[in-house]
Write an enzyme that holds these catalytic residues in place. Structure first.
Site, PDB file in Angstrom:
ATOM      1  N   ILE A 175       0.846  -1.184   0.000  1.00 15.77           N
ATOM      2  CA  ILE A 175       0.000   0.000   0.000  1.00 15.77           C
ATOM      3  C   ILE A 175       0.889   1.243   0.000  1.00 15.77           C
ATOM      4  CG2 ILE A 175      -1.731   1.305   1.284  1.00 15.77           C
ATOM      5  CD1 ILE A 175      -2.704  -1.406   2.382  1.00 15.77           C
ATOM      6  N   ARG A 177       0.591   5.505  -0.838  1.00 12.76           N
ATOM      7  CA  ARG A 177      -0.384   6.546  -1.114  1.00 12.76           C
ATOM      8  C   ARG A 177      -0.138   7.139  -2.495  1.00 12.76           C
ATOM      9  NH1 ARG A 177       1.937  10.996   3.189  1.00 12.76           N
ATOM     10  NH2 ARG A 177       3.179  12.225   1.718  1.00 12.76           N
ATOM     11  N   TRP A 190       6.479   5.965  -2.963  1.00 16.89           N
ATOM     12  CA  TRP A 190       7.034   4.806  -2.266  1.00 16.89           C
ATOM     13  C   TRP A 190       8.462   5.135  -1.850  1.00 16.89           C
ATOM     14  CZ3 TRP A 190       5.765   1.460  -7.091  1.00 16.89           C
ATOM     15  CH2 TRP A 190       6.521   1.872  -8.191  1.00 16.89           C
ATOM     16  N   ARG A 194      11.216   0.160   0.165  1.00 15.29           N
ATOM     17  CA  ARG A 194      10.002  -0.639   0.036  1.00 15.29           C
ATOM     18  C   ARG A 194      10.033  -1.483  -1.225  1.00 15.29           C
ATOM     19  NH1 ARG A 194       5.740   1.117   3.131  1.00 15.29           N
ATOM     20  NH2 ARG A 194       4.835  -0.891   2.525  1.00 15.29           N
ATOM     21  N   GLY A 195       9.238  -2.574  -1.214  1.00 16.00           N
ATOM     22  CA  GLY A 195       9.286  -3.550  -2.292  1.00 16.00           C
ATOM     23  C   GLY A 195       8.965  -2.975  -3.654  1.00 16.00           C
ATOM     24  N   ASP A 287       0.517  12.797   7.795  1.00 13.61           N
ATOM     25  CA  ASP A 287       1.072  11.443   7.777  1.00 13.61           C
ATOM     26  C   ASP A 287       0.919  10.777   9.128  1.00 13.61           C
ATOM     27  OD1 ASP A 287       2.736   9.167   7.006  1.00 13.61           O
ATOM     28  OD2 ASP A 287       3.508  10.481   5.442  1.00 13.61           O
TER      29      ASP A 287
END
Length: 498
Positions: A175, A177, A190, A194-195, A287
């Site tokens: 997930i 945004r 991202w 992160r992946g 955030d």
């Protein structure tokens, strides 16, 4: 009970009085966030807003705002069962799930029962009821929220982003945004570790002139949504982990346009590409830190096809100051998956906890069975280096096994009675830090602090160490009986023995 789409799950929530359907008009501009926050603080139900202003699509909020709904999403299993799944992941050094029973038997004969978690391919899906292309695509038809007063714009908050890089065969589901900047364009925010970002980086390195395929699924089945936020090892697809959570195979639909798989039960699917060099300035948005984040440039996804179920439900959320947002509730629920994975490498670890008040990752508290001088420092360094999820953890506090690390009162007591600030602090400078953390002196680069809150061994202190006060267990047993008699004589229900 296994749920293969969102509507099945909402039906179950309605039966359990965990869904409130709202016919009054609710504005996705600020109102939906305020209402969802009010429901979460009150331990209230999920909210299905049938008439969001400016859209014909219902808006779903506060879906995972309570642990009971997370347990329902896992087939009504208790959250304690997540530790068993963590044990399973830890038992396999590099999990690569089999695609068939034959693969299971040849890889792990003792774990052949896991073959059912391999995803199942569907030829069609309900979101193909309406397919839009070209100029017909308009994200503005969805009730995309603007969550906080100083947010720069609307924000897609719970879209599952599906990617695949060139270094691994698995598809990553996470997930991130997304800020809409046009009828068919969104900024994909991202972070580098992160992946999805790593998939994109590997694609750029291999195919620098080719667009990067991406799918965004909104309103997927609950197990896949949980898997997308769970600490899944890099070699394992979230689709496969969702099969474990659900207890049955994940159903997927293959996109001919992108070559990627979308969960068949999703309400809305966006198919598109990130074109080389296409970036835009993202933010600021409120955030999970409780602050508005700084602006930064991120890749832009151009949506080429938009697929929707008839009457598609738009699933939204919000990020806010922990612990009063859904990411905090989810993180606390999924915490137990980490413990067995860490214990596989560090068996001396008794428990591991990420306090939601600390943004669910910036502080880690670890209890250990201490075995030698300097042991706490070894564990600190292990936490920072073993799992990618802890790259941005700023503080690691290590205690003895007599401390309940999930009780902040006990942790503070251990810090105040077992820590000498100069001797027991480990300070490491110039390490990776979340760029959202403006407390660091440089964006993305800062320091980390470890606190050794264990009792000190010879070599760590020259002083005789104090002995904790404890009750005599024999006296306690006698007092238990006396206390129960006293309670009965008052007509009170006796307290259970300590």
């Amino acid at each position: 009970m296994s749920f293969h789409d969102l509507r099945q799950f909402l039906g179950r929530l309605s039966e359990r009085d965990q869904l409130l359907e709202i016919d009054a008009p609710i504005d996705p501009e600020l109102e939906s966030t305020a209402l969802s926050l009010r429901a979460l603080r009150a331990n209230g139900p999920a909210l299905l807003m049938h008439n969001p202003k400016g859209s014909t699509h219902p808006l779903l909020g506060n879906l995972f705002g309570h642990r009971e709904r997370i347990e329902l999403a896992m087939g009504e299993r208790p959250l304690s069962s997540l530790r068993e799944l963590g044990e399973l992941l830890a038992a396999i050094k590099e999990p690569r799930w089999p695609s068939s029973l034959r693969g299971a038997l040849s890889t792990w004969p003792e774990l052949a029962q896991l073959a059912h978690v391999a995803p199942r391919r569907d030829n069609d899906a309900a979101f193909n009821e309406e397919v839009l292309e070209g100029d017909d695509i308009d994200l503005a038809r969805l009730p995309i929220q603007r969550c906080w007063p100083e947010d720069v714009d609307r924000l897609i908050t719970f879209g599952l982003v599906i990617t695949r890089g060139t270094r691994q065969t698995r598809q990553n589901v996470a997930i991130y945004r997304q800020q809409p900047i046009g009828r068919n364009r969104v900024i994909m925010r991202w972070l580098a570790h992160r992946g999805g970002a790593q998939d994109y980086a590997s694609w750029q390195a291999t195919y620098p002139d080719r667009p990067f395929p991406v799918i965004v699924a909104i309103g997927a089945d609950p197990a896949t949504m949980l898997a997308a936020v769970a600490p899944v090892p890099d070699t394992l697809s979230e689709y496969e982990f969702a099969g474990l959570l659900r207890g049955s195979r994940t159903r997927l639909w293959r996109s001919e346009l992108t070559g990627l798989d979308a969960p068949s039960g999703a309400e809305i699917v966006l198919e598109g590409f990130i074109h080389p060099g296409d970036t835009a300035l993202e933010g600021p948005f409120g955030d999970h830190t409780g602050y508005y984040n700084a602006q930064a440039r991120f890749p832009v996804l151009t949506v080429e096809r938009m697929r929707l179920r008839r009457g598609a439900i738009y699933h939204g959320s919000y990020m806010g100051r922990a612990p009063f947002d859904e990411p905090s509730v989810l993180s606390m629920a999924l915490n137990d998956i980490f413990v067995p994975i860490l214990r596989k490498v560090f068996p001396e670890i008794v428990d591991f906890y990420l306090p939601p008040e600390a943004c669910s990752y910036r502080v880690a508290v670890v209890s250990i069975q201490k075995q030698y001088a300097g042991h706490a420092r070894r564990v600190m360094l292990g936490v920072w280096s073993y799992l990618r999820q802890f790259t941005y953890t700023k503080f690691v506090i290590v205690t003895d096994d007599d401390i309940n690390v999930r009780d902040w009162g006990e942790v503070i007591w251990a810090i105040s009675t077992r820590v000498d600030p100069a001797r027991d602090s480990v300070l490491i400078e110039n390490t990776p830090i979340d760029y959202l953390d403006f407390a660091s002196p440089t964006s993305g680069l800062g320091s980390k602090l470890g606190l050794d809150a264990t009792r000190k061994w010879a070599g760590e202190s020259d002083r005789e160490w104090g002995r904790p006060i404890t009750l005599d267990p024999r006296v306690e047993r006698r007092v238990d009986a006396i206390w129960q008699q006293l309670c009965r004589s008052r007509g009170d229900e006796a307290d259970p023995p300590v």
